[in-house]
Design a protein around this motif. Structure first.
Motif, mmCIF file in Angstrom:
data_model
loop_
_atom_site.group_PDB
_atom_site.id
_atom_site.type_symbol
_atom_site.label_atom_id
_atom_site.label_comp_id
_atom_site.label_asym_id
_atom_site.label_seq_id
_atom_site.Cartn_x
_atom_site.Cartn_y
_atom_site.Cartn_z
ATOM 1 N N ARG A 7 -5.653 2.160 9.129
ATOM 2 C CA ARG A 7 -6.695 2.302 8.115
ATOM 3 C C ARG A 7 -6.152 3.018 6.882
ATOM 4 N NH1 ARG A 7 -11.482 5.440 10.505
ATOM 5 N NH2 ARG A 7 -9.744 6.699 11.297
ATOM 6 N N ALA A 8 -6.730 2.682 5.748
ATOM 7 C CA ALA A 8 -6.276 3.268 4.479
ATOM 8 C C ALA A 8 -6.892 4.639 4.277
ATOM 9 C CB ALA A 8 -6.647 2.350 3.316
ATOM 10 N N THR A 15 2.941 5.481 3.805
ATOM 11 C CA THR A 15 2.622 6.895 4.005
ATOM 12 C C THR A 15 1.168 7.223 3.713
ATOM 13 O OG1 THR A 15 3.431 7.343 1.757
ATOM 14 C CG2 THR A 15 4.968 7.688 3.587
ATOM 15 N N THR A 16 0.456 6.328 3.062
ATOM 16 C CA THR A 16 -0.968 6.555 2.810
ATOM 17 C C THR A 16 -1.852 5.748 3.754
ATOM 18 O OG1 THR A 16 -0.865 4.872 1.064
ATOM 19 C CG2 THR A 16 -0.663 7.174 0.399
ATOM 20 N N LEU A 17 -1.271 5.219 4.828
ATOM 21 C CA LEU A 17 -2.026 4.560 5.883
ATOM 22 C C LEU A 17 -2.098 5.480 7.092
ATOM 23 C CD1 LEU A 17 -0.669 0.878 5.823
ATOM 24 C CD2 LEU A 17 -2.856 1.704 4.942
ATOM 25 N N GLY A 54 -6.932 -2.446 5.266
ATOM 26 C CA GLY A 54 -5.853 -1.490 5.089
ATOM 27 C C GLY A 54 -5.162 -1.641 3.751
ATOM 28 N N GLY A 55 -5.415 -2.743 3.044
ATOM 29 C CA GLY A 55 -4.870 -2.908 1.701
ATOM 30 C C GLY A 55 -3.379 -3.148 1.674
ATOM 31 N N HIS A 56 -2.858 -4.098 2.467
ATOM 32 C CA HIS A 56 -1.432 -4.424 2.405
ATOM 33 C C HIS A 56 -1.139 -5.324 1.210
ATOM 34 C CE1 HIS A 56 -0.826 -3.641 7.019
ATOM 35 N NE2 HIS A 56 -1.500 -2.690 6.418
ATOM 36 N N PHE A 57 -1.635 -6.571 1.260
ATOM 37 C CA PHE A 57 -1.477 -7.568 0.197
ATOM 38 C C PHE A 57 -0.010 -7.817 -0.135
ATOM 39 C CE2 PHE A 57 -5.391 -5.052 -0.999
ATOM 40 C CZ PHE A 57 -6.260 -5.886 -0.322
ATOM 41 N N ASN A 58 0.867 -7.537 0.816
ATOM 42 C CA ASN A 58 2.300 -7.670 0.595
ATOM 43 C C ASN A 58 2.980 -7.797 1.958
ATOM 44 O OD1 ASN A 58 5.029 -7.379 -0.045
ATOM 45 N ND2 ASN A 58 4.651 -5.827 -1.608
#
Length: 390
Positions: free
Chosen positions: A199-200, A192-194, A90-94
């Motif tokens: 999922r991304a 808002t882009t998840l 999902g590309g969180h990395f934060n």
């Protein structure tokens, strides 16, 4: 003795013994969870390593510190790494993005906590690599390199040396405001882009990279661009013992509170917007449902009168299609036929003197000019039983 055939293939060895059946390993949800956590750890490690090294080496080697390099480097780093691993986790990395995703139910609580632990571990590993790669000498100590990559405010700000000559400083209030604004932009763009399942989307990497670039543009001169609690923690742990002007651990609280507060505000706005939208949709559906019985009742009440009027018009205007039934015509029909004949004839006679017209035949009529108004006054009167023409 018979043997039932098995649906599964049986492997026989050369000596005739039955070999073990092949086992197909299925990926369980627990395995997927750890795969996603590993992607978060690897992505956070790459992002933080690039940020630590580019901030330290780039600013010091250039001689003249600039905001353009941190902004461009931060945006491109997050964009590339999110495009690489965003499809897995999902590309969180934060941790701030993960907390907001937990509040909006885009990720479960257990997965969210595992994500946060993996992100902090990845950032700490990147901090260890950056400290190990920094060249140190008597004239250039560790703190000279780290002052451009360690987050801080007031004396720990990257602009502290320049501002101290003017007897001013970027204090905690300004640092809180700028970090809060930058974190809101970052978290809002990421959430808002998840998708609803975490999922991304296709544009997740692009919008996330642009958001981090904007956030770094606002926060770098004041706090060295935190925007990520894991990123701030990874380098602060190793810079604590490097004789910095201000203890990085003592100021680390600001770089956790501001991102988590921004995540809570963004999640609250998203939840309230969803509730309001759902209520408006339910009201619209309820209004349409209530209006449907009323409209049906009006249609049902209007239908009998329309059918009655249509039946009367049909009976009045329908011609006689069966010639055999002409002899049984009603008196009104007979009078209508008599009127038609007398109107075309110049002979004025009573209804009894008119010869009946056989069904299916057309009588020979001698059409003459109609009487004028003066002739009607002098002549015989018109039949009194003549119905009014339609």
């Amino acid at each position: 003795m018979t043997m039932e055939a098995s649906a599964e293939p049986v492997l026989e060895q050369a000596d005739g013994k039955v070999a073990a059946k092949p086992v197909r390993r299925r990926i369980r949800p627990r395995d997927v969870r750890w795969i996603r956590a590993a992607a978060e750890l690897a992505g956070t490690f790459l992002i933080c390593a690039v940020i630590y090294l580019s901030y330290s080496f780039g600013q010091l080697v250039m001689g003249q510190p600039s905001v353009a390099l941190p902004v461009l480097g931060t945006a491109l780093t997050y964009l590339v790494v999110t495009a690489m691993l965003g499809g897995v986790s999902g590309g969180h990395f934060n941790p701030a993005v993960t907390v907001a995703a937990m509040f909006t139910s885009q990720i479960s609580m257990v997965d969210g906590l595992i994500y946060i632990v993996a992100q902090v571990i990845g950032a700490i590993g990147a901090g260890a690599v950056a400290i190990a790669l920094i060249p140190v000498s008597k004239s250039v100590p560790d703190r000279t390199w780290l002052m451009f990559s360690v987050n801080g405010f007031s004396g720990g700000s990257p602009a502290a040396a320049t501002l101290s000559q003017q007897h001013i400083a970027f204090g905690a209030p300004m640092a809180i405001v700028t970090e809060l604004i930058g974190c809101i932009i970052v978290v809002a763009a990421a959430i808002t882009t998840l998708r609803s399942d975490g999922r991304a989307r296709r544009n997740h990497a692009l919008y996330t990279g642009l958001a981090y670039g904007v956030g770094a543009l606002v926060t770098y001169p004041i706090t060295c661009s935190g925007l990520n609690p894991a990123r701030s923690t990874g380098i602060a742990i190793f810079a604590q013992s490097k004789h910095m002007s201000v203890s990085p651990i003592s100021q680390l609280w600001l770089f956790w509170i501001c991102p988590l507060l921004a995540a809570s505000l963004v999640a609250l706005v998203i939840i309230m917007t969803s509730i309001i939208t759902d209520n408006m949709a339910m009201r619209a559906i309820g209004a349409a449902t209530d209006a449907q019985p009323e409209a049906q009742a009006q249609v049902d009440a209007f239908a009998p009168s329309v059918q009655t009027q249509a039946g009367e018009d049909t009976q009045a205007s329908a011609p006689v299609q069966n010639p055999a039934a002409a002899g049984t015509a009603t008196p009104a029909d007979a009078k209508a036929q008599t009127v038609d004949v007398s109107a075309l004839s110049d002979v004025d006679a009573d209804e009894d003197a008119v010869a009946p017209v056989e069904a299916g035949t057309i009588p020979d009529l001698q059409v003459k000019p109609l009487h004028t108004a003066s002739e009607k006054e002098d002549g015989d009167e018109e039949p009194t039983d003549k119905p009014a023409e339609e």
